[in-house]
Write a protein that holds these residues in place. Structure first.
Motif, short mmCIF file in Angstrom:
data_model
loop_
_atom_site.label_atom_id
_atom_site.label_comp_id
_atom_site.label_asym_id
_atom_site.label_seq_id
_atom_site.Cartn_x
_atom_site.Cartn_y
_atom_site.Cartn_z
N SER A 321 0.85 -1.20 0.00
CA SER A 321 0.00 0.00 0.00
C SER A 321 0.88 1.24 0.00
CB SER A 321 -0.93 0.00 1.22
OG SER A 321 -1.65 -1.22 1.31
N PRO A 322 1.43 1.61 -1.13
CA PRO A 322 2.45 2.67 -1.17
C PRO A 322 1.94 4.07 -0.85
CG PRO A 322 1.81 2.01 -3.39
CD PRO A 322 1.18 1.03 -2.46
N ASN A 323 0.63 4.30 -0.91
CA ASN A 323 0.09 5.64 -0.70
C ASN A 323 -0.73 5.76 0.58
OD1 ASN A 323 1.11 6.68 -3.24
ND2 ASN A 323 -0.47 5.42 -4.22
N LEU A 324 -0.54 4.83 1.50
CA LEU A 324 -1.31 4.82 2.74
C LEU A 324 -1.05 6.07 3.58
CD1 LEU A 324 -3.25 2.81 4.23
CD2 LEU A 324 -1.27 2.14 5.60
N ARG A 325 -2.14 6.70 4.07
CA ARG A 325 -2.01 7.90 4.88
C ARG A 325 -2.44 7.70 6.33
NH1 ARG A 325 -4.33 10.87 0.31
NH2 ARG A 325 -6.21 11.24 1.57
N ALA A 326 -3.31 6.72 6.58
CA ALA A 326 -3.82 6.50 7.94
C ALA A 326 -3.80 5.01 8.26
CB ALA A 326 -5.23 7.04 8.08
N LEU A 359 7.78 5.76 4.50
CA LEU A 359 8.81 6.73 4.12
C LEU A 359 8.23 7.98 3.47
CD1 LEU A 359 11.43 4.26 2.60
CD2 LEU A 359 11.50 5.35 4.86
N SER A 360 7.02 7.84 2.87
CA SER A 360 6.57 8.96 2.04
C SER A 360 5.16 9.46 2.27
CB SER A 360 6.68 8.56 0.55
OG SER A 360 5.85 7.43 0.30
N SER A 361 4.26 8.69 2.93
CA SER A 361 2.86 9.14 2.94
C SER A 361 2.13 9.01 4.28
CB SER A 361 2.06 8.38 1.87
OG SER A 361 2.06 6.98 2.14
N LEU A 362 2.50 8.10 5.17
CA LEU A 362 1.73 7.87 6.39
C LEU A 362 1.74 9.10 7.29
CD1 LEU A 362 0.10 5.56 7.79
CD2 LEU A 362 2.11 5.22 9.24
N GLU A 363 0.52 9.58 7.65
CA GLU A 363 0.39 10.80 8.44
C GLU A 363 -0.21 10.57 9.82
OE1 GLU A 363 -1.94 13.40 6.05
OE2 GLU A 363 -0.32 13.84 4.63
N THR A 364 -1.10 9.58 9.96
CA THR A 364 -1.73 9.33 11.26
C THR A 364 -1.64 7.85 11.61
OG1 THR A 364 -3.94 8.97 10.30
CG2 THR A 364 -3.36 11.21 10.95
N PHE A 365 -1.44 7.59 12.90
CA PHE A 365 -1.32 6.23 13.41
C PHE A 365 -2.12 6.14 14.71
CE2 PHE A 365 1.38 3.27 16.12
CZ PHE A 365 0.85 2.11 15.58
N GLU A 366 -3.00 5.16 14.81
CA GLU A 366 -3.83 5.00 16.00
C GLU A 366 -3.84 3.54 16.43
OE1 GLU A 366 -8.44 5.82 17.58
OE2 GLU A 366 -7.89 6.17 15.49
N TRP A 367 -3.73 3.33 17.75
CA TRP A 367 -3.80 1.98 18.29
C TRP A 367 -4.85 1.96 19.41
CZ3 TRP A 367 0.90 -1.56 17.89
CH2 TRP A 367 0.54 -2.88 18.23
N VAL A 368 -5.88 1.14 19.22
CA VAL A 368 -6.95 1.01 20.20
C VAL A 368 -6.78 -0.32 20.95
CG1 VAL A 368 -9.46 0.93 20.55
CG2 VAL A 368 -8.48 2.38 18.76
N LYS A 369 -6.84 -0.28 22.26
CA LYS A 369 -6.65 -1.43 23.14
C LYS A 369 -5.19 -1.90 23.12
CE LYS A 369 -11.40 -3.14 23.24
NZ LYS A 369 -12.28 -4.31 23.12
#
Length: 429
Positions: A321-326, A359-369
């Motif tokens: 998924s090269p363009n993943l943002r979230a 490296l190029s697109s991920l902007e938000t990261f969330e972990w629940v539990k």
């Protein structure tokens, strides 16, 4: 009460529509002359046969008297929860009355705890008996076939069939093909479902949800779905074990939720490049989509962490998924206590193993539990270390104790083990 009575009829009817059942709405006629006839115009009606020891016919008689006196020109929603008293004859009479009152949304739910025998839905329901229906929800009932009268749902846009029993697979195919403007379909199979191949041929369909009650249908490979829905945009499938055949390339699907016991029916998943939002809960990498597949449109990925191989699934999806943002990780289901915890592969720490999206697109990261297990620490550290453009990370704890010191200890570990971007906002809950 006098102040409430001074409100306009439109507002009072909205208040009546919020009452639990029609019985409660009818009883308001005793309040004053101002309320005596208001209940007859309420736009949303809910009948529940919830009496513990009713005399025979008491609930049916109440429905007859109240529903037939109802005077609203259009009924927005009509809900029936039927128990041991009502039968097919009652439903047939009520459906005739519903058609005259231009019912837009109809729900019929059979309470299997109080009604042990099958309840047959009248054929008039499908043959134009409710021509103005926009939404129809049927639960725990039996559909009968009467080929003498054609099926007709000229206005139906949403159909939900939960734990239903059908005459045959051919009937299902005919039923759905006669819903010419249908956009939303929910199908929940049950043990009593005698349809082996469920055929969905609906050109107008935009949203499809397929469910099977887990461990009820076994692993019969002969069971499955044949789907021909070229306009499909949203697709959810839960606990499915049979086959799933697509008669078109499903090129318009934007969002999908996949909770599967096996990947064997998803050999073609890699060819669906239109996914923008995807939720996965998978047992393993076995029979996963073909190597070399790329989800170029995927921008939002959610993965359930209940399975033992969720880390492997995560790394495979990040790679493709090269363009993943979230990215969101969430333990949506109960962990299996006898199964081992997932393992982190040390090779993923090598620079050559960092997925392009980090490296190029991920902007938000969330972990629940988040629990602070070893593999979880490794994943967090890997994301923080590798995501160069990360703007916000949110960690929501699932620690089985209310010990504040324990949470502080986990937070300290996260800070010490991570080398995230200075621009990243870190939030704990």
């Amino acid at each position: 009460m006098d102040k409430i009575s001074q409100l306009p009829d439109e507002l009072l009817l909205k208040i009546l529509a919020m009452l639990p059942t029609m019985k409660d709405a009818v009883e308001t006629m005793l309040l004053s002359k101002r309320w005596q006839f208001l209940w007859m115009m309420v736009p949303r009606i809910k009948y529940e046969d919830s009496y513990k020891n009713p005399k025979y016919g008491s609930f049916s008689l109440f429905v007859d008297r109240s529903f037939f006196r109802h005077e609203a020109p259009v009924i927005e929603a009509l809900y029936f929860k039927l128990g041991s008293i009502c039968g097919s004859e009652d439903i047939q009479a009520w459906m005739r009355s519903a058609d005259k009152r231009c019912v837009r949304e109809l729900t019929i739910k059979i309470d299997t705890f109080t009604n042990k025998g099958p309840v047959l839905l009248p054929w008039s329901l499908y043959s134009g008996g409710c021509s103005m229906l926009v939404t129809l929800k049927l639960i725990n009932a039996v559909i009968v076939d009467d080929s003498a009268s054609p099926i007709s749902f000229p206005s139906l846009r949403t159909l939900s069939l939960e734990s239903m029993k059908y005459p045959s697979g051919e009937f299902v195919k005919t039923l759905l093909s006669n819903c010419h403007v249908l956009e939303n379909l929910v199908v929940e199979q049950c043990e009593a479902d005698n349809v082996i191949i469920f055929t969905v041929i609906v050109p107008s369909l935009k949203s499809l949800v397929l469910k099977t009650l887990e461990n009820k249908l076994g692993t019969n490979d002969a069971r499955g779905f044949v789907i021909d829905a070229p306009s499909l945009e949203n697709f959810d499938i839960f606990h499915f074990t049979g086959f799933c055949t697509f008669e078109n390339n499903m090129s318009k699907i934007v969002e999908a939720k996949l909770v599967l016991n096996t990947w064997k029916l998803w050999k073609r998943l890699g060819s669906i490049a239109s996914f923008k939002r995807l939720y996965l809960c998978l047992p393993s990498l076995k029979d996963m989509y073909s190597a070399g597949s790329v989800f170029s449109s995927l921008v939002h990925l959610k993965i359930c962490t209940c399975e033992t191989e969720w880390v492997n699934v995560l790394m495979r999806m990040l790679k493709d998924s090269p363009n993943l943002r979230a990215l969101k990780l969430h333990q949506c289901h109960v962990l299996r206590p006898k199964e081992p915890r997932p393992c982190w592969n040390p090779a993923w720490n090598e620079p050559s193993s960092v997925p392009e999206c980090l490296l190029s697109s991920l902007e938000t990261f969330e972990w629940v539990k988040y629990e602070g297990a070893e593999e979880e620490k490794e994943v967090v550290a890997f994301v923080f270390r590798s995501a160069k453009w990360l703007k916000k990370a949110t960690i929501k704890f699932h620690i089985k104790t209310n010990d504040t010191d324990k949470k502080l200890e986990v937070i300290k570990e996260l800070f010490s083990s991570s080398r995230r971007s200075p621009a990243c906002q870190l939030e704990f809950r």
